[in-house]
Design a protein around this motif. Structure first.
Motif, PDB file in Angstrom:
ATOM      1  N   VAL A  23      49.066  29.517  33.052  1.00  0.00           N
ATOM      2  CA  VAL A  23      48.265  30.706  32.738  1.00  0.00           C
ATOM      3  C   VAL A  23      49.193  31.865  32.405  1.00  0.00           C
ATOM      4  CG1 VAL A  23      46.596  32.364  33.670  1.00  0.00           C
ATOM      5  CG2 VAL A  23      46.365  29.927  34.187  1.00  0.00           C
ATOM      6  N   LYS A  24      48.920  32.502  31.290  1.00  0.00           N
ATOM      7  CA  LYS A  24      49.769  33.607  30.825  1.00  0.00           C
ATOM      8  C   LYS A  24      49.122  34.974  31.054  1.00  0.00           C
ATOM      9  CE  LYS A  24      52.657  30.846  28.236  1.00  0.00           C
ATOM     10  NZ  LYS A  24      52.666  29.718  29.129  1.00  0.00           N
ATOM     11  N   ASN A  25      47.819  35.010  31.340  1.00  0.00           N
ATOM     12  CA  ASN A  25      47.120  36.285  31.457  1.00  0.00           C
ATOM     13  C   ASN A  25      46.439  36.475  32.819  1.00  0.00           C
ATOM     14  OD1 ASN A  25      45.166  34.305  30.911  1.00  0.00           O
ATOM     15  ND2 ASN A  25      43.868  35.710  29.740  1.00  0.00           N
ATOM     16  N   ALA A  26      47.119  36.100  33.879  1.00  0.00           N
ATOM     17  CA  ALA A  26      46.540  36.213  35.221  1.00  0.00           C
ATOM     18  C   ALA A  26      46.189  37.656  35.567  1.00  0.00           C
ATOM     19  CB  ALA A  26      47.492  35.638  36.267  1.00  0.00           C
ATOM     20  N   ALA A  27      47.039  38.610  35.185  1.00  0.00           N
ATOM     21  CA  ALA A  27      46.771  40.021  35.482  1.00  0.00           C
ATOM     22  C   ALA A  27      45.487  40.477  34.797  1.00  0.00           C
ATOM     23  CB  ALA A  27      47.950  40.882  35.053  1.00  0.00           C
ATOM     24  N   ALA A  33      37.912  40.314  36.728  1.00  0.00           N
ATOM     25  CA  ALA A  33      37.140  39.932  37.912  1.00  0.00           C
ATOM     26  C   ALA A  33      36.823  41.159  38.766  1.00  0.00           C
ATOM     27  CB  ALA A  33      37.891  38.895  38.728  1.00  0.00           C
ATOM     28  N   VAL A  34      37.812  42.041  38.940  1.00  0.00           N
ATOM     29  CA  VAL A  34      37.606  43.265  39.720  1.00  0.00           C
ATOM     30  C   VAL A  34      36.516  44.127  39.075  1.00  0.00           C
ATOM     31  CG1 VAL A  34      38.700  45.447  40.393  1.00  0.00           C
ATOM     32  CG2 VAL A  34      39.915  43.294  40.739  1.00  0.00           C
ATOM     33  N   GLU A  35      36.519  44.180  37.746  1.00  0.00           N
ATOM     34  CA  GLU A  35      35.540  44.983  37.002  1.00  0.00           C
ATOM     35  C   GLU A  35      34.189  44.290  36.854  1.00  0.00           C
ATOM     36  OE1 GLU A  35      37.536  45.747  33.323  1.00  0.00           O
ATOM     37  OE2 GLU A  35      38.998  47.103  34.245  1.00  0.00           O
ATOM     38  N   GLY A  36      34.079  43.049  37.319  1.00  0.00           N
ATOM     39  CA  GLY A  36      32.825  42.312  37.239  1.00  0.00           C
ATOM     40  C   GLY A  36      32.571  41.665  35.889  1.00  0.00           C
ATOM     41  N   ALA A  41      35.010  33.459  41.163  1.00  0.00           N
ATOM     42  CA  ALA A  41      36.123  33.717  42.082  1.00  0.00           C
ATOM     43  C   ALA A  41      37.386  33.142  41.467  1.00  0.00           C
ATOM     44  CB  ALA A  41      35.855  33.063  43.429  1.00  0.00           C
ATOM     45  N   LEU A  42      38.459  33.943  41.447  1.00  0.00           N
ATOM     46  CA  LEU A  42      39.757  33.496  40.955  1.00  0.00           C
ATOM     47  C   LEU A  42      40.631  33.226  42.168  1.00  0.00           C
ATOM     48  CD1 LEU A  42      40.274  36.102  38.095  1.00  0.00           C
ATOM     49  CD2 LEU A  42      39.272  33.830  37.943  1.00  0.00           C
ATOM     50  N   LEU A  75      29.234  37.648  46.231  1.00  0.00           N
ATOM     51  CA  LEU A  75      29.254  36.220  46.560  1.00  0.00           C
ATOM     52  C   LEU A  75      30.639  35.627  46.317  1.00  0.00           C
ATOM     53  CD1 LEU A  75      27.582  33.720  47.375  1.00  0.00           C
ATOM     54  CD2 LEU A  75      27.027  33.437  44.955  1.00  0.00           C
ATOM     55  N   TYR A  76      31.302  36.074  45.235  1.00  0.00           N
ATOM     56  CA  TYR A  76      32.601  35.503  44.889  1.00  0.00           C
ATOM     57  C   TYR A  76      33.716  35.990  45.810  1.00  0.00           C
ATOM     58  CZ  TYR A  76      29.978  33.664  41.080  1.00  0.00           C
ATOM     59  OH  TYR A  76      29.040  32.977  40.362  1.00  0.00           O
ATOM     60  N   SER A  77      33.631  37.226  46.245  1.00  0.00           N
ATOM     61  CA  SER A  77      34.628  37.685  47.217  1.00  0.00           C
ATOM     62  C   SER A  77      34.386  37.012  48.569  1.00  0.00           C
ATOM     63  CB  SER A  77      34.618  39.214  47.345  1.00  0.00           C
ATOM     64  OG  SER A  77      33.353  39.687  47.749  1.00  0.00           O
TER      65      SER A  77
END
Length: 175
Positions: A23-27, A33-36, A41-42, A75-77
């Protein structure tokens, strides 16, 4: 390549897992994910022993949501939190959540309809190579897992590492 299970205790709820390597774009994914913008879930797969571990966490998360007892905001967190052997939410995200520099990620989402569109949308976002979810055990950092879950040598002789991990996950609510 992906793995989908219907939750037996919650008919109509399905859990789908997708594993990506290189994976090259994890950030970017983490920020989405933080922004919804990513409805899932990552998870850092180095802390997972087996996909079953994620099913246990997802089952607990859906149960908590249905009972109004979630300890996190989504739910994902809640899935990420349920992977942890402790009740410290920030520690759970640090250990099990995707980090900016990760080169592999397990994506988990819960749905009740056909997942093909969800899979296509997510696959398009990830800059990496999708591999079978069963390969997650090849990424496991056994030393870190044993240390985090405090698995003793005696315990490993009488059962598997997965047994010990799932036991800790299940027992944290009553300890």
């Amino acid at each position: 390549m992906h793995l989908t299970h219907e939750l037996e205790l919650f008919p109509g709820h399905k859990v789908t897992q997708m594993l990506f390597k290189e994976v090259k774009n994890a950030a970017e994914l983490r920020q989405c994910a933080v922004e919804g913008k990513i409805n899932g879930a990552l998870i850092n797969p180095t802390m997972l022993v087996n996909p079953f571990q994620v099913l246990v966490a997802a089952n607990k998360a859906v149960n908590s949501q249905n009972n109004g007892k979630m300890k996190t905001r989504s739910l994902y967190s809640e899935i990420i939190f349920n992977l942890s052997p402790t009740n410290n939410i920030s520690e759970a995200f640090k250990r099990f959540g995707c980090s900016d520099g990760d080169d592999s990620v397990l994506v988990v989402f819960i749905h009740n309809e056909d997942e093909s569109q969800l899979l296509a949308d997510l696959t398009a976002r990830v800059s990496g190579r999708q591999v079978p979810v069963e390969e997650v055990s090849s990424l496991t950092d056994h030393a870190k897992v044993k240390k985090l879950y405090k698995v003793t040598q005696e315990e490993e002789k009488s059962g598997t590492l997965l047994d010990a991990v799932v036991c800790r996950m299940a027992a944290k609510d009553v300890m």
